[in-house]
Scaffold this motif. Structure first.
Motif, PDB file in Angstrom:
ATOM      1  N   MET A   1      15.820   7.344 -17.836  1.00 24.74           N
ATOM      2  CA  MET A   1      14.881   8.092 -16.994  1.00 24.74           C
ATOM      3  C   MET A   1      14.904   7.550 -15.568  1.00 24.74           C
ATOM      4  SD  MET A   1      10.801   8.867 -17.599  1.00 24.74           S
ATOM      5  CE  MET A   1      11.146  10.028 -18.914  1.00 24.74           C
ATOM      6  N   ASN A   2      14.926   8.445 -14.578  1.00 26.47           N
ATOM      7  CA  ASN A   2      14.962   8.034 -13.181  1.00 26.47           C
ATOM      8  C   ASN A   2      13.627   7.423 -12.763  1.00 26.47           C
ATOM      9  OD1 ASN A   2      17.438   9.203 -13.338  1.00 26.47           O
ATOM     10  ND2 ASN A   2      16.962  10.955 -12.032  1.00 26.47           N
ATOM     11  N   LYS A   3      13.681   6.486 -11.812  1.00 29.74           N
ATOM     12  CA  LYS A   3      12.495   5.695 -11.452  1.00 29.74           C
ATOM     13  C   LYS A   3      12.106   5.916  -9.994  1.00 29.74           C
ATOM     14  CE  LYS A   3       9.785   2.603 -13.458  1.00 29.74           C
ATOM     15  NZ  LYS A   3      10.250   1.319 -13.943  1.00 29.74           N
ATOM     16  N   LEU A   4      10.800   6.072  -9.777  1.00 34.57           N
ATOM     17  CA  LEU A   4      10.248   6.135  -8.433  1.00 34.57           C
ATOM     18  C   LEU A   4       9.063   5.174  -8.373  1.00 34.57           C
ATOM     19  CD1 LEU A   4       9.567   9.381  -6.380  1.00 34.57           C
ATOM     20  CD2 LEU A   4       8.220   7.310  -6.113  1.00 34.57           C
ATOM     21  N   TYR A   5       9.124   4.235  -7.447  1.00 29.93           N
ATOM     22  CA  TYR A   5       8.051   3.252  -7.287  1.00 29.93           C
ATOM     23  C   TYR A   5       7.138   3.679  -6.130  1.00 29.93           C
ATOM     24  CZ  TYR A   5      11.009   0.226 -10.152  1.00 29.93           C
ATOM     25  OH  TYR A   5      11.780  -0.292 -11.165  1.00 29.93           O
ATOM     26  N   VAL A   6       5.842   3.453  -6.293  1.00 28.87           N
ATOM     27  CA  VAL A   6       4.891   3.626  -5.195  1.00 28.87           C
ATOM     28  C   VAL A   6       4.411   2.225  -4.842  1.00 28.87           C
ATOM     29  CG1 VAL A   6       3.054   5.081  -4.337  1.00 28.87           C
ATOM     30  CG2 VAL A   6       4.100   5.614  -6.521  1.00 28.87           C
ATOM     31  N   VAL A   7       4.765   1.763  -3.643  1.00 29.10           N
ATOM     32  CA  VAL A   7       4.601   0.353  -3.304  1.00 29.10           C
ATOM     33  C   VAL A   7       3.558   0.149  -2.204  1.00 29.10           C
ATOM     34  CG1 VAL A   7       5.788  -1.748  -2.551  1.00 29.10           C
ATOM     35  CG2 VAL A   7       7.025  -0.024  -3.901  1.00 29.10           C
ATOM     36  N   GLY A   8       2.514  -0.597  -2.503  1.00 27.24           N
ATOM     37  CA  GLY A   8       1.557  -1.008  -1.483  1.00 27.24           C
ATOM     38  C   GLY A   8       2.119  -2.199  -0.731  1.00 27.24           C
ATOM     39  N   ILE A   9       2.303  -2.052   0.585  1.00 30.91           N
ATOM     40  CA  ILE A   9       2.939  -3.134   1.368  1.00 30.91           C
ATOM     41  C   ILE A   9       1.926  -4.013   2.085  1.00 30.91           C
ATOM     42  CG2 ILE A   9       5.087  -1.857   1.649  1.00 30.91           C
ATOM     43  CD1 ILE A   9       4.169  -1.217   4.550  1.00 30.91           C
ATOM     44  N   GLY A  10       0.622  -3.817   1.781  1.00 29.15           N
ATOM     45  CA  GLY A  10      -0.380  -4.662   2.411  1.00 29.15           C
ATOM     46  C   GLY A  10      -0.709  -4.203   3.820  1.00 29.15           C
ATOM     47  N   PRO A  11      -1.363  -5.062   4.610  1.00 32.26           N
ATOM     48  CA  PRO A  11      -1.835  -4.658   5.930  1.00 32.26           C
ATOM     49  C   PRO A  11      -0.750  -4.471   6.979  1.00 32.26           C
ATOM     50  CG  PRO A  11      -2.313  -6.970   5.538  1.00 32.26           C
ATOM     51  CD  PRO A  11      -1.825  -6.408   4.233  1.00 32.26           C
ATOM     52  N   GLY A  12       0.403  -5.067   6.799  1.00 28.29           N
ATOM     53  CA  GLY A  12       1.457  -4.882   7.806  1.00 28.29           C
ATOM     54  C   GLY A  12       2.423  -6.039   7.942  1.00 28.29           C
ATOM     55  N   ALA A  13       1.914  -7.262   7.887  1.00 32.71           N
ATOM     56  CA  ALA A  13       2.775  -8.429   8.033  1.00 32.71           C
ATOM     57  C   ALA A  13       3.582  -8.670   6.756  1.00 32.71           C
ATOM     58  CB  ALA A  13       1.940  -9.666   8.358  1.00 32.71           C
ATOM     59  N   TYR A  14       4.816  -9.102   6.926  1.00 32.97           N
ATOM     60  CA  TYR A  14       5.695  -9.339   5.770  1.00 32.97           C
ATOM     61  C   TYR A  14       5.081 -10.358   4.809  1.00 32.97           C
ATOM     62  CZ  TYR A  14       9.890 -10.602   3.120  1.00 32.97           C
ATOM     63  OH  TYR A  14      10.793 -10.844   2.110  1.00 32.97           O
ATOM     64  N   GLU A  15       4.456 -11.397   5.351  1.00 34.86           N
ATOM     65  CA  GLU A  15       3.898 -12.452   4.499  1.00 34.86           C
ATOM     66  C   GLU A  15       2.691 -11.985   3.699  1.00 34.86           C
ATOM     67  OE1 GLU A  15       2.629 -13.418   8.821  1.00 34.86           O
ATOM     68  OE2 GLU A  15       4.387 -12.652   7.754  1.00 34.86           O
ATOM     69  N   ASP A  16       2.130 -10.817   4.039  1.00 33.36           N
ATOM     70  CA  ASP A  16       1.003 -10.277   3.283  1.00 33.36           C
ATOM     71  C   ASP A  16       1.442  -9.330   2.177  1.00 33.36           C
ATOM     72  OD1 ASP A  16      -1.020 -11.614   4.661  1.00 33.36           O
ATOM     73  OD2 ASP A  16      -1.076 -10.114   6.248  1.00 33.36           O
ATOM     74  N   MET A  17       2.753  -9.112   2.042  1.00 33.23           N
ATOM     75  CA  MET A  17       3.262  -8.323   0.930  1.00 33.23           C
ATOM     76  C   MET A  17       3.306  -9.191  -0.322  1.00 33.23           C
ATOM     77  SD  MET A  17       6.408  -6.285   2.774  1.00 33.23           S
ATOM     78  CE  MET A  17       6.974  -5.578   1.229  1.00 33.23           C
ATOM     79  N   THR A  18       3.097  -8.577  -1.481  1.00 33.24           N
ATOM     80  CA  THR A  18       3.200  -9.346  -2.715  1.00 33.24           C
ATOM     81  C   THR A  18       4.658  -9.602  -3.049  1.00 33.24           C
ATOM     82  OG1 THR A  18       3.310  -7.416  -4.178  1.00 33.24           O
ATOM     83  CG2 THR A  18       1.104  -8.209  -3.572  1.00 33.24           C
ATOM     84  N   VAL A  19       4.895 -10.618  -3.850  1.00 34.22           N
ATOM     85  CA  VAL A  19       6.253 -10.929  -4.291  1.00 34.22           C
ATOM     86  C   VAL A  19       6.846  -9.738  -5.044  1.00 34.22           C
ATOM     87  CG1 VAL A  19       7.649 -12.426  -5.776  1.00 34.22           C
ATOM     88  CG2 VAL A  19       5.804 -13.411  -4.395  1.00 34.22           C
ATOM     89  N   ARG A  20       6.007  -9.095  -5.848  1.00 37.45           N
ATOM     90  CA  ARG A  20       6.467  -7.937  -6.621  1.00 37.45           C
ATOM     91  C   ARG A  20       6.870  -6.778  -5.702  1.00 37.45           C
ATOM     92  NH1 ARG A  20       2.675  -4.626 -10.884  1.00 37.45           N
ATOM     93  NH2 ARG A  20       4.135  -2.906 -11.319  1.00 37.45           N
ATOM     94  N   ALA A  21       6.105  -6.569  -4.632  1.00 39.38           N
ATOM     95  CA  ALA A  21       6.432  -5.500  -3.691  1.00 39.38           C
ATOM     96  C   ALA A  21       7.769  -5.767  -3.007  1.00 39.38           C
ATOM     97  CB  ALA A  21       5.323  -5.365  -2.651  1.00 39.38           C
ATOM     98  N   VAL A  22       7.970  -6.993  -2.555  1.00 43.21           N
ATOM     99  CA  VAL A  22       9.228  -7.355  -1.908  1.00 43.21           C
ATOM    100  C   VAL A  22      10.400  -7.178  -2.863  1.00 43.21           C
ATOM    101  CG1 VAL A  22      10.554  -9.246  -0.882  1.00 43.21           C
ATOM    102  CG2 VAL A  22       8.145  -8.947  -0.273  1.00 43.21           C
ATOM    103  N   LYS A  23      10.238  -7.645  -4.086  1.00 45.01           N
ATOM    104  CA  LYS A  23      11.309  -7.533  -5.083  1.00 45.01           C
ATOM    105  C   LYS A  23      11.653  -6.066  -5.349  1.00 45.01           C
ATOM    106  CE  LYS A  23      13.907  -9.393  -8.427  1.00 45.01           C
ATOM    107  NZ  LYS A  23      14.402  -8.215  -9.146  1.00 45.01           N
TER     108      LYS A  23
END
Length: 243
Positions: A1-23
Motif C-alpha cells: 500500500m502506498n504511503k503518505l505522511y502528514v508531518v508536523g514540523i514544529g514552530p519553524g526552527a530545525y532544532e524544534d522538529m522531532t526526531v521522528r519528523a526529521v527521519k
C-alpha cells in the motif's frame, strides 16, 4: 500500500522538529505543503521533490500529494506546528476515502501553544482552551460562543490566528469578550514568529492586549484569574503545596 505522511514540523526552527519528523522527511521522496512551510525545511532536504500551493488551496494541495503517492512515491505533507492541530491531517484523512490504495500516517509536531508557552514561561500549567480567531471556516458567532465559554470557566486561553489584514479588529473583539469575565489586570502574553528569525515576545495585561498589533504569525496567551509573573516569566499555578 502506498504511503503518505502528514508531518508536523514544529514552530519553524530545525532544532524544534522531532526526531521522528526529521527521519520521515529524510526517508520520503516528495515534500508537499503550503509554500511558507515548505521553505522552512527546503534547505535541509534539498534533494527532494517539492510540491507547493499558496494559502487557501488546502484541498488542491492534498489532492496533489495524494496523486503523487498514487504514482508510487513516498510523500510527506508538512504543516507548521502539529499536523492535527489546525493542520492538514484531518483534510487528508477525509480525502483519503477516495484513494483506498493510500495509507495516511500522522507524524505529530510541537504546536504553537506548546512552543509559545515555553518562551513565556508556563502559562498553560492548568486547564486551558485553544481557540482560533480565523472565521474562514468557522462563523464568528461560534468563535464568540467558545470565547465566552472559556472566559466564564476561567480557562487560560491560547489564541491562534489573532488577526490579519481583513480581520484587524478580531483580537480586540476577543479581548472585549474576555473583559466581560476577567479583570483588565489579567495577565497575558504574546509571541511572534516562534522559532523563526525576528522572534519576539512580551507580557502584558488584558486591557493592554486590546490595543496591541498582531498578525497570523502571532500566538496570544490569556492567563486565568490566578496567572502571575515569576522572575519575568508567566506562570499559571496548578495548586502545588510548597513545604
Amino acid at each position: 500500500m502506498n504511503k503518505l505522511y502528514v508531518v508536523g514540523i514544529g514552530p519553524g526552527a530545525y532544532e524544534d522538529m522531532t526526531v521522528r519528523a526529521v527521519k520521515t522527511l529524510e526517508d520520503c521522496q516528495v515534500i508537499a505543503g503550503y509554500t511558507v512551510y515548505v521553505d522552512l525545511v527546503r534547505k535541509y532536504f534539498p534533494e527532494k521533490e517539492f510540491l507547493t500551493t499558496p494559502m487557501r488551496q488546502e484541498t488542491v494541495r492534498c489532492r496533489m500529494a495524494l496523486e503523487k503517492a498514487c504514482e508510487g512515491k513516498t510523500v510527506a505533507m508538512v504543516c507548521s506546528g502539529d499536523a492535527g492541530v489546525y493542520g492538514m491531517a484531518g483534510v487528508l484523512l477525509e480525502l483519503c476515502a477516495d484513494y483506498p490504495q493510500i495509507q495516511v500516517e500522522v507524524v505529530p509536531g510541537v504546536t504553537a501553544a506548546v512552543s509559545g508557552a515555553a518562551i513565556l514561561g508556563a502559562p498553560l500549567m492548568h486547564d486551558f482552551a485553544v481557540i482560533s480567531l480565523s472565521d474562514l471556516m468557522t462563523p464568528w458567532e461560534l468563535i464568540e460562543k467558545r470565547l465566552r465559554a472559556a472566559a466564564a470557566a476561567d480557562f487560560a486561553v491560547c489564541i491562534y490566528n489573532p488577526s490579519s489584514k481583513k480581520r484587524a479588529d478580531y483580537l480586540k473583539r476577543a479581548c472585549e469578550i474576555m473583559l466581560e469575565y476577567r479583570e483588565g489586570s489579567n495577565l497575558c502574553g504574546i509571541v511572534n514568529r516562534i522559532g523563526r528569525e525576528g522572534m519576539s515576545s512580551s507580557i502584558c495585561t488584558l486591557e493592554e492586549l486590546c490595543s496591541m498589533q498582531t498578525d497570523m504569525f502571532t500566538t496570544v496567551f490569556i492567563g486565568n484569574s490566578v496567572t502571575k509573573t515569576v522572575k519575568e516569566k508567566l506562570v499559571t499555578p496548578r495548586g502545588y503545596k510548597f513545604q
